[in-house]
Design a protein around this motif. Structure first.
Motif, short mmCIF file in Angstrom:
data_model
loop_
_atom_site.label_atom_id
_atom_site.label_comp_id
_atom_site.label_asym_id
_atom_site.label_seq_id
_atom_site.Cartn_x
_atom_site.Cartn_y
_atom_site.Cartn_z
N LEU A 133 0.82 -1.22 0.00
CA LEU A 133 0.00 0.00 0.00
C LEU A 133 0.85 1.26 0.00
O LEU A 133 0.53 2.25 -0.64
N GLU A 134 1.96 1.21 0.75
CA GLU A 134 2.77 2.43 0.91
C GLU A 134 3.72 2.65 -0.27
O GLU A 134 3.95 3.76 -0.69
N ALA A 194 1.48 0.45 -4.45
CA ALA A 194 0.13 0.55 -4.99
C ALA A 194 -0.08 1.85 -5.74
O ALA A 194 0.31 2.92 -5.28
N PRO A 195 -0.70 1.77 -6.91
CA PRO A 195 -1.11 2.98 -7.60
C PRO A 195 -2.33 3.56 -6.86
O PRO A 195 -3.03 2.83 -6.15
N ASP A 196 -2.54 4.86 -6.98
CA ASP A 196 -3.66 5.46 -6.22
C ASP A 196 -4.95 5.30 -7.02
O ASP A 196 -5.41 6.21 -7.68
N ASN A 197 -5.52 4.12 -6.95
CA ASN A 197 -6.76 3.89 -7.70
C ASN A 197 -7.87 3.38 -6.79
O ASN A 197 -7.69 3.27 -5.57
N ARG A 198 -9.00 3.08 -7.36
CA ARG A 198 -10.16 2.62 -6.62
C ARG A 198 -9.86 1.39 -5.75
O ARG A 198 -10.19 1.31 -4.58
N THR A 250 -7.04 0.33 -4.50
CA THR A 250 -6.24 0.66 -3.31
C THR A 250 -7.10 1.33 -2.25
O THR A 250 -6.98 1.03 -1.05
N GLN A 251 -7.97 2.23 -2.68
CA GLN A 251 -8.83 2.91 -1.71
C GLN A 251 -9.74 1.93 -0.98
O GLN A 251 -9.94 2.02 0.23
N GLU A 282 -7.83 0.19 1.63
CA GLU A 282 -7.56 1.05 2.79
C GLU A 282 -8.78 1.21 3.69
O GLU A 282 -8.70 1.06 4.91
N ARG A 309 2.57 0.91 8.16
CA ARG A 309 2.43 2.00 7.20
C ARG A 309 2.98 3.30 7.79
O ARG A 309 3.67 4.05 7.11
N ARG A 341 6.02 5.41 6.31
CA ARG A 341 5.82 6.79 5.91
C ARG A 341 6.85 7.71 6.55
O ARG A 341 7.18 8.76 6.01
#
Lengths: 388, 416
Positions: free
Chosen positions: A195-196, A199-203, A205-206, A209, A262, A266
């Protein structure tokens, strides 16, 4: 404006008084929370510390012929009500195993019955005044003594209070936690890394999360229902076993580990990754060789906290049957086992006064382990914390 | 042969194949490179690529086979399954060794595989949610085939009574009634008591810690409050049942009231103590992230510090505080051990917190720890109750997430 200067300063005084009052009220409520904590620990210590003491009596054991069938024959009549039933019961077995002991006699310190033990500790017991006087006399003569209760740490569960101990629960807890960590640590860290770092920031992944945050807030008992319906009924994992309980707890611990990993990932600065990419590393090489080692202390801290949480969890384990009566600790992942919180729960349901003390004693052991785990997490964080 | 031994042999063979793949791949790559040809990747990366493509298909095939075996009940002998996996491994080894060529991007191929492995680990959390939903819904549906949904939602009598006789073939189970209203009433009552304790104490402590307390007090008080959250619930349950409940009975006796030893007040209060740290730490974060300019503006207008807190800071932080409270409510409703140990077993529809009441979670535990057939209506009712609990807590969590998001957007705070 009819307000004179005096009126306004009066008003101001009132307003400042109100303001100060708010300060004291908020301070008081923090104090109240602290007071709860102090009261709670005082109560637990008060109830639990006597469990680490146990009365012993010095008696003459005569290994005679009759004792082979009836253990009571080995003791003098007057001591029988005082001695623990378990001690009496094991005499014939002992004799059968060592036939050459017949005819010998020894002078030993043996366990005292729990009712007598409770009387000596000043608790409510079922003894009548005559028996109490007899016991007082025994104490007077030095034949009965309070000692450190080793039985509590070396025995498994028992229906006889003075013989019940926490060992099998401790072993069960260790086995269960091994399963929990073995599953949740790798999966949790892998999920967090994905995730960190990847992952691409797409549906998709959301959704993952949101799902993880939601899992963290689902009541633990529902994880028990999952364990019962899927692991036990569907996949046929043995009921009550550390593997069933461990898998259920692993799913529960997963969000804790993911969220803390995560956060740890970060906190590793972007510049480290950029430097890696700059010298031609691939993403996985950067993660494996630079980001993960730097984030490791944070990951360990989170995992220890997750482990401590799983260790205190009871409800899902009751659902998957880990409240079994386990007299002997067995080091196996598939045999029935119990864990410390479940053992505490079982003891708290026993009616005898002696078990109240056992319960509180077990609680103290559990709290000691949990507090030292959490303290080690704090120390770890303090020691390896890096400000970038 | 035993399955265990088979598995051991399989693992051994796979390990051997993997080692073979590693050394074969590396030696081939080294040979090519020492011949002077430039390659896209290092020899070790080719070696790891061959290992992954040897072990990967084999593990995948055996996992798939095991899944089919368990799920569909298909009769595939373990021996054949494992043999097939090993054959797959051998094929993978051949193909990947063939791929060790100068113009092949071994590192990128490996990267892709690793990314897929990581993504599949991330999927497990999704599976967990689906697993919970699936297991609860499927059993709950079986329950609703036996008893009507409407009766379950609106009925005011919960008496599983003789339902176990029906599953044993005796009687028709007609005496059993599953009306969940009294259980939810008990849950709401105990939750309300808990929130009455937790919200004022938690919120006011948070205000003190973020607005008044010197930093030394803060560094001590925060972890101390966290200790309250770290105490296992079974311990709280014992505390409620053994210490708090008798105190309440005695106090009620002084006031001339009659209290049950399983009264709703004791678990409620203790649960409130447990929830204090949740409320306080979340509120603390929210209050801390209210912009300082708002405080300064208010103070500059001549408001006292108390007035600033009451009329500016708390209203600004309200969405976050409500969100914390909702999380606390969801926590209290799903809490099991405290109520199992300290609340009653008798479904009781009453507004008197001194009487014994039972809750949803207590009945779930009671239904699943009895020595009953899994098929009986009482056991299945646990899943129906679990479903209701899941829905209620899910809604609470989602609302709470939305609230905190609104707060975050309003004040452009990123750390919540």
């Amino acid at each position: 404006m009819s307000n004179t200067f005096d009126d306004i300063s009066q008003q101001l005084k009132r307003r400042h008084r109100k303001s100060t009052r708010l300060k004291w009220i908020t301070m008081g409520s923090l104090g109240l929370a602290g007071l709860f904590l102090v009261l709670f620990f005082a109560d637990m210590l008060n109830k639990g510390l006597p469990a680490f003491q146990q009365a012993y009596i010095q008696v003459e054991i005569n290994y005679n012929e009759e004792a082979e069938t009836d253990g009571r024959q080995a003791f003098e009549e007057e001591f029988l009500p005082v001695i623990s039933r378990t001690v009496v019961r094991t005499i014939p077995l002992e004799l059968r195993n060592n036939p050459d002991m017949v005819g010998a006699s020894t002078n030993e310190w043996v366990l005292v019955d729990s009712e007598v033990d409770q009387y000596l500790k000043g608790n409510r017991s079922s003894l009548d005044p005559e028996q109490e006087a007899a016991i007082d006399a025994l104490v007077e003569s030095g034949k009965v003594e309070m000692r450190f209760n080793t039985t509590f740490f070396t025995n498994g569960d028992s229906k006889i209070a003075e013989y019940a101990g926490i060992l099998s629960a401790v072993v069960g807890t260790v086995m269960t936690m091994i399963v929990t960590l073995a599953i949740s640590f790798p999966i949790g860290v892998m999920t967090a890394v994905y995730l960190e770092e990847f992952a691409p920031d797409n549906r998709f992944t959301q959704i993952i999360e949101i799902n993880i945050n939601n899992l963290a807030a689902i009541p633990s008992i529902l994880f028990g229902l999952l364990g019962l319906a899927i692991f036990i009924n569907f996949f046929g994992v043995p009921r009550s076993s550390p593997i069933a309980g461990g898998m259920t707890l692993a799913l529960m611990t997963l969000p804790v580990i993911i969220i803390s990993t995560r956060a740890a990932l970060r906190s590793v600065p972007e510049s480290i990754r950029h430097a890696g990419f700059g010298v031609g590393c691939s993403r996985w090489q950067v993660v494996r060789d630079h980001v993960l080692p730097l984030a490791m202390p944070g990951i360990m801290t989170g995992s220890i906290i997750g482990l401590a949480q799983a260790m205190g969890e009871t409800a899902p384990l009751i659902i998957v049957g880990m409240v079994a009566f386990i007299p002997d600790a067995s080091v196996s992942f598939t045999d029935a086992a119990t864990v410390m919180p479940a053992q505490i729960f079982t003891w708290s349901g026993e009616p005898e006064q002696a078990f109240v003390e056992k319960t509180a004693g077990g609680i103290l052991v559990l709290l000691a382990i949990l507090i030292s785990l959490n303290a080690s997490a704090v120390v770890l964080r303090k020691k390896f914390e890096r400000r970038w | 042969m035993q399955t265990n031994q088979l598995l051991l042999i399989f693992c051994g063979a796979l390990l051997l194949l993997g080692l073979l793949a590693f050394f074969a791949g590396r030696s081939k790559a080294t040979r090519i490179r020492s011949a002077g040809t430039a390659m896209y990747a290092q020899p070790d990366q080719y070696a790891w690529f061959t290992v992954l493509s040897t072990a990967g298909p084999a593990v995948l095939v055996s996992a798939l086979g095991a899944f089919v075996l368990l799920l569909m009940g298909a009769k595939i002998p373990t021996l054949y399954l494992l043999a097939a996996s090993l054959v797959m491994a051998a094929i993978g080894l051949m193909v990947s060794l063939n791929q060790v060529k100068p113009d092949f991007h071994a590192r990128q191929a490996m990267e892709l595989v690793i990314r897929m492995i990581l993504a599949s680990a991330a999927l497990i959390s999704i599976f967990t949610t689906f697993g919970i939903l699936f297991s609860i819904i499927s059993e709950a549906l079986r329950f609703f085939q036996m008893h009507s949904f409407w009766e379950f939602i609106t009925g005011t009598t919960w008496s599983p009574g003789a339902s176990f006789l029906a599953s044993a073939g005796r009687g028709d189970g007609s005496g059993a009634e599953f009306g969940s209203v009294p259980l939810f009433a008990g849950t709401f009552m105990i939750t309300a008591i808990a929130m009455l304790v937790a919200v004022p104490v938690g919120l006011l402590s948070a205000i003190y810690m973020s607005e008044y307390a010197p930093s030394q007090v803060r560094t001590i008080a925060k972890p101390v409050l966290e200790v309250l959250a770290g105490i296992p619930t079974v311990v709280y349950g014992f505390f409620a049942a053994i210490t708090v409940a008798p105190i309440i009975v005695t106090l009620a006796g002084f006031l001339g009231l009659d209290a049950s030893y399983n009264n709703a007040l004791a678990p409620g209060i203790v649960m409130g103590i447990m929830i204090i740290p949740f409320i306080s730490s979340l509120s603390d974060d929210v209050i801390n992230s209210v912009p300082d300019t708002m405080r300064q503006g208010s103070l500059a207008l001549g408001m006292t510090k108390g007035e600033t807190i009451r009329d500016v800071v708390v209203p600004a932080a309200l969405p976050g505080i409500i969100s914390a409270t909702l999380l606390g409510v969801s926590r209290a409703m799903g809490e099991t051990m405290i109520v199992v140990m300290a609340a009653g077993m008798r479904p009781n529809l009453t507004a008197n917190p001194l009487e014994d009441m039972t809750t949803v979670t207590v009945r779930i535990v009671a239904a699943l720890t009895g020595d009953q057939e899994f098929e009986s209506a009482e056991t299945l009712s646990a899943f129906a109750l679990g479903l209701m609990l899941f829905i209620v807590t899910l809604v609470l969590n989602l609302v709470s997430v939305l609230m905190i998001r609104r707060f975050r957007e309003k004040y452009r705070v990123n750390n919540l």
